[in-house]
Design an enzyme around this catalytic site. Structure first.
Site, mmCIF file in Angstrom:
data_model
loop_
_atom_site.group_PDB
_atom_site.id
_atom_site.type_symbol
_atom_site.label_atom_id
_atom_site.label_comp_id
_atom_site.label_asym_id
_atom_site.label_seq_id
_atom_site.Cartn_x
_atom_site.Cartn_y
_atom_site.Cartn_z
ATOM 1 N NE ARG A 104 -4.022 -2.043 1.877
ATOM 2 C CZ ARG A 104 -3.875 -3.203 2.509
ATOM 3 N NH1 ARG A 104 -2.863 -3.383 3.340
ATOM 4 N NH2 ARG A 104 -4.721 -4.183 2.311
ATOM 5 C CE LYS A 128 0.601 14.074 -14.918
ATOM 6 N NZ LYS A 128 0.374 14.471 -16.316
ATOM 7 C CD GLU A 182 8.813 16.097 -22.268
ATOM 8 O OE1 GLU A 182 8.113 17.120 -22.051
ATOM 9 O OE2 GLU A 182 8.338 14.979 -22.536
ATOM 10 C CE LYS A 232 6.697 17.190 -14.154
ATOM 11 N NZ LYS A 232 6.830 15.924 -14.855
ATOM 12 C CD GLU A 263 -2.330 16.954 -16.339
ATOM 13 O OE1 GLU A 263 -1.242 16.449 -16.006
ATOM 14 O OE2 GLU A 263 -2.891 16.737 -17.408
ATOM 15 N NE ARG A 266 1.870 17.272 -13.168
ATOM 16 C CZ ARG A 266 2.363 16.395 -12.331
ATOM 17 N NH1 ARG A 266 1.983 16.399 -11.075
ATOM 18 N NH2 ARG A 266 3.252 15.501 -12.716
ATOM 19 C CG ASN A 278 -0.489 17.452 -20.801
ATOM 20 O OD1 ASN A 278 0.394 16.654 -20.496
ATOM 21 N ND2 ASN A 278 -1.589 17.604 -20.091
ATOM 22 C CG HIS A 290 3.139 15.958 -24.114
ATOM 23 N ND1 HIS A 290 4.021 17.021 -24.202
ATOM 24 C CD2 HIS A 290 3.790 14.991 -23.419
ATOM 25 C CE1 HIS A 290 5.146 16.694 -23.579
ATOM 26 N NE2 HIS A 290 5.038 15.477 -23.090
ATOM 27 C CG HIS A 299 0.315 11.497 -25.430
ATOM 28 N ND1 HIS A 299 -0.321 12.353 -24.567
ATOM 29 C CD2 HIS A 299 1.510 11.223 -24.859
ATOM 30 C CE1 HIS A 299 0.461 12.592 -23.522
ATOM 31 N NE2 HIS A 299 1.585 11.914 -23.681
ATOM 32 C CG HIS A 333 7.826 11.059 -24.314
ATOM 33 N ND1 HIS A 333 6.479 10.965 -24.588
ATOM 34 C CD2 HIS A 333 7.977 12.132 -23.509
ATOM 35 C CE1 HIS A 333 5.847 11.946 -23.951
ATOM 36 N NE2 HIS A 333 6.733 12.665 -23.292
HETATM 37 N N1 LIG Z 1 5.989 10.591 -15.138
HETATM 38 C C1 LIG Z 1 6.128 11.641 -15.916
HETATM 39 O O1 LIG Z 1 5.752 12.764 -15.553
HETATM 40 C C2 LIG Z 1 6.772 11.472 -17.257
HETATM 41 C C3 LIG Z 1 7.140 12.596 -17.991
HETATM 42 C C4 LIG Z 1 7.798 12.411 -19.211
HETATM 43 C C5 LIG Z 1 8.064 11.124 -19.662
HETATM 44 N N2 LIG Z 1 7.668 10.053 -18.921
HETATM 45 C C6 LIG Z 1 7.964 8.680 -19.384
HETATM 46 O O2 LIG Z 1 9.378 8.542 -19.483
HETATM 47 C C7 LIG Z 1 9.684 7.572 -20.493
HETATM 48 C C8 LIG Z 1 10.746 8.134 -21.396
HETATM 49 O O3 LIG Z 1 11.873 8.423 -20.639
HETATM 50 P P1 LIG Z 1 13.355 8.087 -21.145
HETATM 51 O O4 LIG Z 1 13.597 8.716 -22.444
HETATM 52 O O5 LIG Z 1 14.234 8.407 -20.005
HETATM 53 O O6 LIG Z 1 13.257 6.527 -21.460
HETATM 54 P P2 LIG Z 1 13.916 5.172 -20.934
HETATM 55 O O7 LIG Z 1 13.777 5.008 -19.484
HETATM 56 O O8 LIG Z 1 13.287 4.127 -21.800
HETATM 57 O O9 LIG Z 1 15.463 5.316 -21.276
HETATM 58 C C9 LIG Z 1 15.907 5.387 -22.610
HETATM 59 C C10 LIG Z 1 17.036 4.397 -22.893
HETATM 60 O O10 LIG Z 1 18.225 4.846 -22.289
HETATM 61 C C11 LIG Z 1 18.838 3.800 -21.522
HETATM 62 N N3 LIG Z 1 19.546 4.495 -20.443
HETATM 63 C C12 LIG Z 1 18.988 5.140 -19.392
HETATM 64 N N4 LIG Z 1 19.930 5.792 -18.701
HETATM 65 C C13 LIG Z 1 21.107 5.533 -19.292
HETATM 66 C C14 LIG Z 1 22.453 5.935 -19.042
HETATM 67 N N5 LIG Z 1 22.749 6.809 -18.076
HETATM 68 N N6 LIG Z 1 23.424 5.434 -19.839
HETATM 69 C C15 LIG Z 1 23.113 4.606 -20.870
HETATM 70 N N7 LIG Z 1 21.866 4.235 -21.170
HETATM 71 C C16 LIG Z 1 20.871 4.693 -20.404
HETATM 72 C C17 LIG Z 1 17.711 2.910 -21.132
HETATM 73 O O11 LIG Z 1 18.141 1.589 -20.874
HETATM 74 C C18 LIG Z 1 16.810 2.998 -22.351
HETATM 75 O O12 LIG Z 1 17.241 2.081 -23.339
HETATM 76 C C19 LIG Z 1 8.375 7.245 -21.187
HETATM 77 O O13 LIG Z 1 7.905 6.017 -20.708
HETATM 78 C C20 LIG Z 1 7.446 8.379 -20.757
HETATM 79 O O14 LIG Z 1 6.088 7.972 -20.732
HETATM 80 C C21 LIG Z 1 7.054 10.201 -17.742
HETATM 81 ZN ZN LIG Z 2 6.497 14.377 -22.044
#
Ligand SMILES: NC(=O)c1ccc[n+]([C@@H]2O[C@H](COP(=O)([O-])OP(=O)(O)OC[C@H]3O[C@@H](n4cnc5c(N)ncnc54)[C@H](O)[C@@H]3O)[C@@H](O)[C@H]2O)c1
Ligand SMILES: [Zn+2]
Length: 345
Positions: free
Chosen positions: A112, A134, A176, A207, A217, A221, A225, A228, A232, A247
């Protein structure tokens, strides 16, 4: 640098520095003084990087978008139970946005709710995903449709971890940060001359400010987007494919489109579209539609967007900066998409 996120219930700081990972033990003492175990859930793709020396019970987990499923949450929850971890203990999530989204949800659900410290290791993670609470995983119907608002206990951005990030991911993450720059109505030419830490600090501060004002949101907030709505829809079409955009790449295209739409509604000058496109292009981000994109499907996906209330909803620039604009005419959006596709060919 330390940026406070002043959310009502559990405020926390985002720490940004080279070597910041060495601050994790002190943060654990502060945030979970009764913790007897620290479980480090790390994207397995990065657990062998030279900088990965974070101490605790290490559980390597799948990284990337495909790890974001409820089935995988259940699988890793079973791994977690074998460590004997309790609610007084703490989880540390090390990886990109996919990892912090996934571990955030796991932490919110396990017994939980357990505290989670985010250690983002990508530009997208540091500037965006790891901050703001999020959490989420994907289902067939769409990305991030299962999740919670659960703030982390702290965020540690160690710039040393970026040394191993593939260039494509480093560039994608900038989208971003450009988005935040544009929301603040800063000139795009200044973005290109500012150094990386200044750009990152700006994105985190914006942010943090927006999340503190509107954690769940209800209003402002939603400005985050920007870019976005289309992003999406693009991601949904390429979800599982090898050609799936990052992304941030989808966001870059979405930002250009949002400005095209704003211009066609008379909310801004066409020069705004050109300057947004130019800063993104100079950073190496895509600024045109993927040729295979099905435009009919794109419009119908955007109409179903979980953020849309009352027709097609976009964050659009205007005289008073960015605003959420709902109920935009389908034909106008389709017309703009057709123009964008023609320009993209
Ligand atoms: N929660 C939120 O508010 C929010 C906001 C924006 C994006 N997101 C989410 O974040 C994700 C995208 O984030 P991302 O681009 O970080 O993706 P990711 O976590 O998939 O990382 C991208 C790639 O980089 C590799 N990697 C990560 N750190 C590394 C490092 N230091 N050295 C070498 N390789 C590394 C990973 O293994 C992966 O292959 C999506 O799922 C998106 O929906 C969430
Ligand atoms: Zn985003």
């Amino acid at each position: 640098m330390k940026i406070p996120v002043r959310v009502a219930a559990n405020p926390y700081d985002v720490v940004v520095a080279r070597g910041a990972r060495h601050d994790i033990p002190a943060l654990i003492t502060q945030r979970a003084p009764r913790a007897r175990q620290v479980v480090v859930l790390v994207d397995e793709a990065i657990s062998s990087q030279p900088w990965f020396d974070i101490e605790g019970v290490i559980i390597p987990i799948n990284g990337g978008e495909s790890s974001k499923s409820l089935a995988y949450v259940e699988q890793v929850a079973n791994d977690l139970s074998r460590t004997g971890v309790t609610r007084q203990d703490i989880l540390v999530a090390v990886g990109g946005g996919a990892t912090t989204d996934f571990v955030g949800l796991l932490g919110a659900l396990y017994q939980r709710g357990m505290p989670v410290i985010n250690v983002p290791t990508t530009v997208a993670g540091m500037s965006d995903a790891a901050i703001g609470g999020k959490t989420g995983v994907n289902i067939a119907a769409g990305k991030n449709l299962l999740g919670t608002f659960t703030q982390p206990a702290g965020v540690i951005c160690d710039l040393d971890t970026l040394s191993t990030l593939p260039p494509r991911d480093a560039v994608a993450g900038e989208a971003e940060m450009v988005k935040c720059w544009l929301i603040s109505q800063r000139p795009t030419s200044d973005y290109l001359t500012a150094d990386f830490e200044t750009r990152l600090e700006h994105a985190i501060s914006l942010k943090a400010q927006i999340v503190a004002a509107d954690e769940r949101e209800g209003s402002t907030r939603a400005l985050l987007n920007y870019g976005h709505t289309l992003a999406h829809a693009i991601e949904a079409q390429f979800f599982d494919g090898d050609d799936a955009p990052r992304h941030g790449e989808a966001v870059a295209v979405g930002l250009v489109f949002a400005d095209m739409l704003a211009a066609s509604l008379g909310r801004c000058d066409v020069s705004r579209v050109a300057s947004t496109r130019e800063v993104l292009r100079q950073l190496g981000l895509p600024v045109s539609l993927p040729a295979q994109l099905d435009l009919e499907e794109t419009v119908s996906f955007m109409r179903r967007d979980k953020k849309a209330h009352g027709g097609l909803t976009f964050v659009l620039t205007g005289d008073h900066g960015c605003e959420v604009v709902a109920g935009i005419d389908d034909a106008l959006v389709r017309g703009c998409l057709d123009t964008f596709m023609e320009e993209s060919r």
